[in-house]
Motif scaffolding. Structure first.
Motif, PDB file in Angstrom:
ATOM      1  N   UNK A   1       0.832  -1.210   0.000  1.00 23.07           N
ATOM      2  CA  UNK A   1       0.000   0.000   0.000  1.00 23.07           C
ATOM      3  C   UNK A   1       0.866   1.259   0.000  1.00 23.07           C
ATOM      4  N   UNK A   2       1.952   1.228   0.739  1.00 24.39           N
ATOM      5  CA  UNK A   2       2.870   2.371   0.772  1.00 24.39           C
ATOM      6  C   UNK A   2       3.493   2.611  -0.601  1.00 24.39           C
ATOM      7  N   UNK A   3       3.922   1.537  -1.245  1.00 26.78           N
ATOM      8  CA  UNK A   3       4.514   1.649  -2.588  1.00 26.78           C
ATOM      9  C   UNK A   3       3.468   2.146  -3.577  1.00 26.78           C
ATOM     10  N   UNK A   4       2.253   1.624  -3.483  1.00 27.14           N
ATOM     11  CA  UNK A   4       1.168   2.040  -4.372  1.00 27.14           C
ATOM     12  C   UNK A   4       0.899   3.528  -4.231  1.00 27.14           C
ATOM     13  N   UNK A   5       0.824   4.007  -2.985  1.00 26.71           N
ATOM     14  CA  UNK A   5       0.582   5.438  -2.759  1.00 26.71           C
ATOM     15  C   UNK A   5       1.671   6.286  -3.386  1.00 26.71           C
ATOM     16  N   UNK A   6       2.920   5.832  -3.279  1.00 28.71           N
ATOM     17  CA  UNK A   6       4.029   6.575  -3.873  1.00 28.71           C
ATOM     18  C   UNK A   6       3.935   6.592  -5.395  1.00 28.71           C
ATOM     19  N   UNK A   7       3.489   5.488  -5.979  1.00 23.21           N
ATOM     20  CA  UNK A   7       3.379   5.403  -7.437  1.00 23.21           C
ATOM     21  C   UNK A   7       2.225   6.237  -7.979  1.00 23.21           C
TER      22      UNK A   7
ATOM     23  N   UNK B   1      -7.364   6.515  -9.166  1.00 23.72           N
ATOM     24  CA  UNK B   1      -6.535   6.948  -8.041  1.00 23.72           C
ATOM     25  C   UNK B   1      -7.393   7.239  -6.807  1.00 23.72           C
ATOM     26  N   UNK B   2      -8.547   7.839  -7.013  1.00 26.78           N
ATOM     27  CA  UNK B   2      -9.435   8.113  -5.881  1.00 26.78           C
ATOM     28  C   UNK B   2      -9.885   6.800  -5.249  1.00 26.78           C
ATOM     29  N   UNK B   3     -10.240   5.818  -6.074  1.00 27.18           N
ATOM     30  CA  UNK B   3     -10.674   4.517  -5.562  1.00 27.18           C
ATOM     31  C   UNK B   3      -9.579   3.827  -4.771  1.00 27.18           C
ATOM     32  N   UNK B   4      -8.327   4.119  -5.076  1.00 30.74           N
ATOM     33  CA  UNK B   4      -7.195   3.491  -4.385  1.00 30.74           C
ATOM     34  C   UNK B   4      -6.683   4.342  -3.223  1.00 30.74           C
ATOM     35  N   UNK B   5      -7.413   5.400  -2.917  1.00 28.93           N
ATOM     36  CA  UNK B   5      -7.052   6.214  -1.763  1.00 28.93           C
ATOM     37  C   UNK B   5      -6.062   7.330  -2.039  1.00 28.93           C
ATOM     38  N   UNK B   6      -5.673   7.506  -3.283  1.00 29.09           N
ATOM     39  CA  UNK B   6      -4.735   8.574  -3.644  1.00 29.09           C
ATOM     40  C   UNK B   6      -5.547   9.811  -4.035  1.00 29.09           C
ATOM     41  N   UNK B   7      -6.245  10.354  -3.054  1.00 30.06           N
ATOM     42  CA  UNK B   7      -7.180  11.454  -3.305  1.00 30.06           C
ATOM     43  C   UNK B   7      -6.470  12.730  -3.750  1.00 30.06           C
TER      44      UNK B   7
ATOM     45  N   UNK C   1     -16.879  12.559  -6.601  1.00 32.26           N
ATOM     46  CA  UNK C   1     -15.894  11.754  -5.879  1.00 32.26           C
ATOM     47  C   UNK C   1     -15.493  12.402  -4.547  1.00 32.26           C
ATOM     48  N   UNK C   2     -16.069  13.572  -4.254  1.00 31.03           N
ATOM     49  CA  UNK C   2     -15.792  14.312  -3.023  1.00 31.03           C
ATOM     50  C   UNK C   2     -14.312  14.673  -2.892  1.00 31.03           C
ATOM     51  N   UNK C   3     -13.710  15.042  -4.019  1.00 30.38           N
ATOM     52  CA  UNK C   3     -12.305  15.447  -4.008  1.00 30.38           C
ATOM     53  C   UNK C   3     -12.191  16.879  -3.497  1.00 30.38           C
ATOM     54  N   UNK C   4     -11.142  17.134  -2.744  1.00 27.16           N
ATOM     55  CA  UNK C   4     -10.861  18.487  -2.266  1.00 27.16           C
ATOM     56  C   UNK C   4     -10.086  19.220  -3.350  1.00 27.16           C
ATOM     57  N   UNK C   5     -10.728  20.201  -3.940  1.00 26.16           N
ATOM     58  CA  UNK C   5     -10.110  20.958  -5.021  1.00 26.16           C
ATOM     59  C   UNK C   5      -9.706  22.331  -4.506  1.00 26.16           C
ATOM     60  N   UNK C   6      -8.529  22.792  -4.880  1.00 25.76           N
ATOM     61  CA  UNK C   6      -8.079  24.105  -4.426  1.00 25.76           C
ATOM     62  C   UNK C   6      -8.774  25.224  -5.200  1.00 25.76           C
TER      63      UNK C   6
END
Length: 182
Positions: A51-57, A106-112, A162-167
């Motif tokens: 999971x850590x490697x996935x987040x980095x990728x 990416x959102x589905x995998x937690x990389x919001x 997707x409830x993404x936080x957009x700047x």
């Protein structure tokens, strides 16, 4: 006999030390996915590390570079004669769809944060096209700035769902009063 390997497949078959793992070249992407799933089932102690490697990728390196790439791809779209708005919108969405799919994945995998970065890049790419005047461009024939704004609303709606936080994009996109930070 298998055909020549795609360069990316050969690169992915290399270990970190540069040596090629021959068994990796023989596996398809689907087979590699099954292999990873099996390894994680048999070795649950590796799940956290995976999971850590996935987040980095899944990190988006440079939002502006991605926005520039999207802008270039949109500007490269040329009409084939008169273009009904729906047909033009479909062609533009065909270009944008891989980015939308990627932000969803990416959102589905937690990389919001990465997903939001892609959404912003797509929005900025569309905004950059608003002032174009080259009559050979599809978006110009569709009617700018309205065509770009309508497409941006589609992308924004997807990010919002997707409830993404957009700047804030107030500085970059001052003409978009409809854009609300989330």
């Amino acid at each position: 006999m298998p055909g020549p390997q795609h360069p990316a497949a050969i690169r992915s078959a290399k270990r970190h030390d540069g040596a090629v793992c021959p068994w990796k070249r023989r596996l398809s992407d689907d087979e590699r996915s099954v292999l990873l799933s099996e390894l994680l089932l048999r070795h649950p102690e590796l799940v956290a590390e995976a999971e850590e490697i996935t987040s980095a990728l899944l990190v988006v390196e440079n939002d502006q570079e991605l926005a520039d790439e999207i802008t270039a791809r949109l500007r490269a779209l040329r009409p084939n004669g008169p273009v009904p708005v729906d047909t033009g919108r479909g062609r533009v969405l065909d270009v944008l769809q891989p980015y939308i799919d990627d932000l969803t994945r990416r959102e589905e995998r937690g990389a919001r944060r990465a997903a939001a970065g892609i959404a912003i890049a797509v929005l900025l790419g569309l905004y950059e096209c608003r002032e174009d005047t080259d009559e050979d461009m599809l978006l110009v024939r569709m009617g700018l700035p309205g065509a770009a704004d309508d497409l941006a609303r589609i992308v924004y709606a997807k990010a919002k769902s997707l409830h993404l936080l957009l700047p804030s994009l107030a500085d970059e996109c001052p003409e978009w009063e409809w854009y609300v930070e989330r």
